[in-house]
Design an enzyme around this catalytic site. Structure first.
Site, PDB file in Angstrom:
ATOM      1  CG  HIS A  38      -1.202 137.539  37.620  1.00 25.69           C
ATOM      2  ND1 HIS A  38      -0.417 136.180  37.008  1.00 25.69           N
ATOM      3  CD2 HIS A  38      -2.153 137.210  38.020  1.00 25.69           C
ATOM      4  CE1 HIS A  38      -1.327 135.212  37.498  1.00 25.69           C
ATOM      5  NE2 HIS A  38      -2.078 135.784  38.100  1.00 25.69           N
ATOM      6  CB  THR A  39       1.462 143.943  39.301  1.00 22.00           C
ATOM      7  OG1 THR A  39       0.697 143.750  40.727  1.00 22.00           O
ATOM      8  CG2 THR A  39       0.449 144.592  38.307  1.00 22.00           C
ATOM      9  CB  SER A  71       0.863 118.391  57.734  1.00 21.65           C
ATOM     10  OG  SER A  71      -0.347 118.839  57.426  1.00 21.65           O
ATOM     11  N   GLY A 124      -6.151 126.261  48.034  1.00 17.66           N
ATOM     12  CA  GLY A 124      -6.742 126.352  46.595  1.00 17.66           C
ATOM     13  C   GLY A 124      -7.898 127.337  46.558  1.00 17.66           C
ATOM     14  CD  GLU A 162       4.697 128.890  46.114  1.00 23.27           C
ATOM     15  OE1 GLU A 162       3.759 129.058  45.415  1.00 23.27           O
ATOM     16  OE2 GLU A 162       4.682 129.308  47.214  1.00 23.27           O
ATOM     17  CG  ASP A 174       0.836 135.207  47.459  1.00 25.68           C
ATOM     18  OD1 ASP A 174       0.534 136.501  47.187  1.00 25.68           O
ATOM     19  OD2 ASP A 174       0.930 134.094  46.607  1.00 25.68           O
ATOM     20  CE1 TYR A 223       1.048 133.451  39.571  1.00 24.64           C
ATOM     21  CE2 TYR A 223       3.471 132.778  38.980  1.00 24.64           C
ATOM     22  CZ  TYR A 223       2.438 133.748  39.622  1.00 24.64           C
ATOM     23  OH  TYR A 223       2.962 134.586  40.322  1.00 24.64           O
TER      24      TYR A 223
END
Ligand code: GLA
Length: 388
Positions: A38-39, A71, A124, A162, A174, A223
């Site tokens: 979370h930086t 998919s 997940g 996102e 990510d 989040y």
């Protein structure tokens, strides 16, 4: 998001059966974060490594401007007309189409493409299955249009997908490491300058990842609320500390001195970020001098900070960390990823890795009744094309 184990040749066969022509295949990895949680959205430092688990996108260009994606693990084809974009539907295709739209918005003129998506990043689990999917699709779409792949620009477009399309206000870690990961090393990423340098691990150390099997679901919700607390912290600290742009600019000492400007919860959220940034840099220094014990202590402190100040762990994850930390040969252990479940990452003595993995599984089962999936990992390369 994918979760199946399909190799590139099998996927190419599936594509050929559906479309009657051979595809090319883009591959992008998931990641584990060694430290720096979370930086990233606070302009700070992170230290992830790309994994062997990856998303694969088989692709071939079309003559029109339709992106048609399938998919197999998730049933059915989804279509996006690049000239008449539709809003997000709330399923896996949002990650793919969000990237297409973000790339177009960034000025890339795409062509339509048939896509067949697969992969084996557990969904997940905090190992970035969505970033892997986004980056592999982005690489596929740029390549299908004959455009060069600028990895940092691709990471940014995937993050924007996102943020803007899926509605998850993630940072860039990510997507960045999925693009620019380096085999055999972790990456120290400066999320403000977007520069990165490889961090080699001491030769006698291994990374062990343990999946608590507790699935997180933090799109939106917790989040985003953590992110808001950080933003509020910056707003309230600015009158006291001067022209700070993000928590990156606030040292633990400065926060201490100005902490009374914040309410208790926001102060703890900010303290996590300020101390975590310092821990990332200290971990890099420790690893550079081969001091795995110190790196491990910093990981333990990171976990405590996530548990007590940021409040993003859960009882199962805390148990998994405690079990690992109690074992001889484990230098340090912490939750990895966004939080509320998912995986832990531990640095362990290479020679004892197998025994340690077995004992973590045993201890976790004894404490929770849950069977964890545990693996040792070697950092992999970032996005690229795989030969079929
Ligand atoms: C998720 C987000 C990342 C990062 C981590 C927490 O993985 O996608 O941007 O914020 O959580 O470190």
């Amino acid at each position: 998001m994918p979760g199946e184990r399909v190799d590139a040749r099998e996927l190419a066969g599936r594509f050929f059966a559906a479309h009657g022509r051979p595809p090319r295949i883009s591959r992008a990895p998931g990641r584990v974060n060694l430290i720096g949680e979370h930086t990233d959205y606070n302009d700070g430092f992170v230290m992830p490594a790309a994994l062997r688990f990856r998303a694969l996108t088989a692709w071939a260009p079309r003559a029109d401007r339709i992106v048609a994606a399938r998919s197999e693990g998730h049933g059915g084809e989804r279509r996006l007309d690049l000239d008449a974009p539709a809003p997000a539907r709330g399923d896996w295709s949002d990650y793919a189409f969000g990237v297409a739209l973000a790339l177009e918005k960034a000025g890339h003129r795409l062509v339509g493409a048939d896509l067949e998506i697969s992969g084996d990043v557990p969904a997940g689990a905090g190992l970035s299955s969505s970033a892997a999917l986004e980056v592999s699709v982005g690489h596929a779409l740029l390549s299908a249009a004959g455009l060069p792949v600028d990895k940092i620009a691709l990471a940014k477009a995937c993050q924007r997908a996102e943020n803007d399309y899926v509605g998850m206000r993630c940072g860039i870690m990510d997507q960045y490491v999925s693009c620019r990961g380096v085999a055999g090393a972790a990456l120290l990423i400066d999320c403000r300058s977007l520069e990165a340098r490889p961090v080699a691990l001491p030769a006698d150390v291994r990374i062990v990842v343990a999946n608590s099997m507790v699935k997180h679901a933090h799109a939106g919700g917790e989040y985003n609320s953590r992110r808001e607390a950080c933003e509020e912290g910056v707003r309230r600290l600015r009158p006291r500390l001067g022209p700070i742009a993000a928590l990156r600019d606030v040292s633990p000492q400065a926060l201490e001195s100005a902490g009374d400007a914040l309410d208790e919860v926001v102060r703890r959220r900010c303290r996590h970020v300020a101390t975590e940034n310092a821990r990332v840099l200290a971990t890099e220094a420790a690893l550079a001098r081969g001091d795995a014990a110190q790196a491990g202590r910093l990981m333990a402190a990171s976990h405590a900070s996530m548990r007590d100040d940021y409040e993003i762990t859960c009882p199962e994850i805390d148990a998994l960390v405690e079990v690992a930390a109690s074992l001889p040969g484990v230098f340090g252990s912490r939750m990895t990823g966004g939080g509320f479940g998912g995986c832990t990452v531990s640095l362990v003595e290479a020679a004892r890795a197998d025994e340690i993995m077995a004992r973590i599984a045993e201890g976790y089962r004894a404490r929770t009744g849950i069977d964890a999936t545990i693996f040792a990992c070697t950092p992999a390369d970032g996005v690229g094309e795989v030969p079929v």
